[in-house]
Design an enzyme around this catalytic site. Structure first.
Site, short mmCIF file in Angstrom:
data_model
loop_
_atom_site.label_atom_id
_atom_site.label_comp_id
_atom_site.label_asym_id
_atom_site.label_seq_id
_atom_site.Cartn_x
_atom_site.Cartn_y
_atom_site.Cartn_z
N LYS A 95 2.96 7.23 8.78
CA LYS A 95 1.88 7.65 9.69
C LYS A 95 1.45 9.08 9.33
CE LYS A 95 1.15 7.82 14.74
NZ LYS A 95 1.84 7.59 16.05
N SER A 114 3.67 4.32 21.16
CA SER A 114 2.81 4.30 19.98
C SER A 114 3.35 3.55 18.77
CB SER A 114 2.49 5.73 19.54
OG SER A 114 1.48 6.27 20.37
N SER A 151 -0.65 4.58 19.03
CA SER A 151 -1.40 5.32 18.05
C SER A 151 -1.00 5.04 16.60
CB SER A 151 -1.24 6.82 18.32
OG SER A 151 0.11 7.21 18.12
#
Lengths: 471, 88
Positions: free
Chosen positions: A56, A155, A131
């Site tokens: 990420k 997330s 996310s």
């Protein structure tokens, strides 16, 4: 399998699918190829030899993009490597790309990225969740066997549920946060997205364990998987009534009830119980998380890295102009909210009160774990929603996290595993079963998930887009 | 609040932000309902422990690496608009 062969497969799938999905912000094919060749030449092979993975965009890999999905850090390249990533590299895993995300991890759909929305591989008109949107979509499309994400309020788990993959948030402190760009420091956890709980365990065994570079990392030995269990006899599974409201979306309820039947069939005893403070969790979470975010994001001021906009030419003017222009709408909302709840006159009524409610939430869980071994619940109140559907209503977006934030506030380990699909408009949309354990009982949660996956096939199902091309 | 947070907001964005802000806060008013008497604030989920390390120098970032992302660099310094005194 050689590292080079595994890399070639990953790059081929990225080439085929990522133009449609948009999971990755950067692919380092040359760097990965050099690393894979070096690994194949080496005589000793690490625990994750040759396994490609993506990270990420809020985790640092030296020299690579760490934009946090924000214009504020567009072009920012990390000066060092996160501890979790370094441990993976040391065990032979090969980082091949940087995954898209909601700006600074603020969002539950992936749409808050400054660099475009990632699309859900199951239905390109829908959100992958967030996310950790790119990490989940990349694993769902089988571009990589696993990805790192971060989970502050859900997330990792929520996008895992919406993309039909396995997503794990460890107990707070089990994985070092060194090199994870901070959002809510008392909530942030580095998590793993993979296609099975067994693969999560292999990765967690490598990235967990105390780290002197993170003062909040738990002083514990690295995670070790529990022995395989052939059934769940003797296991008490709690079903919190607050997580199964009467108006729970039928598309989620039906696969969940099937999953609970499966747990029962495996020998688990299901026990209904109450977590009465749950209804205050969203408010407590968004007060605590925005307070911490407003403090952590104070560092983006145009001085040391990232964007700079001159404004009126003064130093203060430069700070304000840079921040006002380079943060996206959701970041602005959260900074304002966090500043408000921490400001003199409002601190006691909002921030301090939220911390007390957080204590009450933790006590609810502790009382529950006197009676049961793990809790089972849905991960997300709905399957994947359409891109744009919730974008104009921040509160509706916050409610996506209603089933994941309580565990984050309490710092508990939790996993989302695929438990079936809901059919809608002729497409199948994955649904996630969430399993939650007491603090530091990561091995228990993962072994239950592994047992469930040994008895079911849901985690093996592929999105139609890739089903033809992936064996 | 925006000035406290060092945010210069574009004029056109203010009404929507203000509306969202009000809506979010009013949705969170339920927090006041719970009786929190006697509850200790929980600021971190894990027990704090003292963290020390061996008192030995170790290498940090080089100046070049630390400054590599600087919007403006002068020598080994981050450059910012002048704060004290008149024209440079």
């Amino acid at each position: 399998m050689s590292a080079r062969a595994a890399l070639a497969t990953a790059l081929d799938r990225i080439e085929r699918y990522d133009e449609d999905i948009g999971a990755l912000l950067e692919v380092d094919a040359a760097g990965a190829a050099a690393r894979a060749a070096e690994l194949d030449r080496s005589e000793s092979h690490g625990a994750l030899h040759g396994m490609p993975f993506v990270v990420k965009a809020n985790m640092c890999i030296e020299g690579r993009i760490a934009s946090c999905g924000s214009r504020m850090l567009e072009g920012y390249r990390a000066p060092y490597t996160a501890s979790a990533v370094q441990r993976l590299i040391d065990e032979g895993a090969v980082p091949i790309g940087i995954a898209n995300m909601d700006e600074f991890a603020f969002g539950s759909s992936g749409e808050n990225s400054s660099f475009g929305s990632t699309r859900n591989p199951w239905d390109l008109s829908r959100a992958p969740g967030g996310s950790s949107s790119g990490s989940a979509a990349a694993v769902a499309a089988r571009m990589v066997p696993f990805a790192l994400g971060s989970d502050t309020g859900g997330s990792v788990r929520q996008p895992a549920a919406l993309c039909g993959v396995t997503g794990y948030k460890p107990t707070y402190g089990v994985v070092s946060r060194h090199g994870l760009i901070a959002f809510g420091s008392s909530l942030d956890a580095v998590g793993v997205l993979a296609t099975s709980a067994a693969d999560v365990e292999r990765v967690l065994a490598v990235i967990s364990g105390a780290d002197e570079r993170d003062a909040t990392s738990a002083l514990r030995a690295p995670f070790e998987p529990a022995p395989a269990r052939t059934d769940l006899r003797g296991l008490r599974v709690g079903l919190p009534r607050e997580y199964f409201p009467a108006d729970l979306d039928g598309r989620v309820r039906q696969p969940l009830e099937q999953a609970l039947d499966d747990l029962r069939r495996l020998g688990a005893e299901l026990v209904e119980l109450d977590l009465p403070t749950t209804r205050h969790a969203i408010a407590a979470y968004y007060v605590v998380a925005t307070a911490e975010a407003s403090s952590n994001l104070a560092r983006y001021d145009g001085v040391r890295y990232g964007a700079r906009i001159a404004g009126d030419g003064s130093l203060q003017g430069m700070f304000a102009a840079t921040r006002g222009a380079a943060f996206g709408a959701e970041a602005l909302r959260r900074i304002l909210l966090g500043t408000y709840v921490l400001s003199s006159g409002y601190y006691d009524a909002w921030y301090l009160r939220a911390l007390k409610v957080r204590r009450a939430i933790l006590r609810d869980f502790q009382a529950a774990f006197e009676r049961v071994d793990v809790l089972a619940a849905p991960t997300s109140p709905t399957p994947a929603f359409r891109l744009g559907e919730k974008l104009s209503d921040p509160l509706a977006m916050y409610l996506c996290d209603v089933l994941t934030v309580p565990t984050s506030l309490a710092g508990l380990p939790a996993i989302s595993v695929p438990c079936g699909c809901a059919a809608e408009d002729g497409v199948e949309l994955p649904v996630g079963l969430q399993l939650i354990g007491p603090a530091f009982e990561d091995a228990r949660v993962l072994s239950v998930a592994r047992c469930y996956q040994a008895a079911t096939e849901h985690h093996r199902r592929l999105p139609p887009l890739v089903a033809g091309g992936v064996a | 609040m925006a000035s406290l947070a060092r945010l210069s907001l574009p004029e056109h964005a203010v009404p929507a932000l203000a509306r969202d802000f009000e809506a979010i806060l009013s949705a969170f008013h339920g927090l006041a309902e719970l009786d929190v008497e006697g509850l200790e604030p929980l600021s971190s989920p894990t027990a704090a422990h003292d963290v020390t390390r061996e008192d030995r120098a170790r290498t940090g970032l080089s100046p070049d690496s630390a400054l590599a992302n600087a919007p403006q660099r002068v020598g080994d310094w981050f450059a910012v608009p002048k704060v004290i005194g008149g024209d440079a």
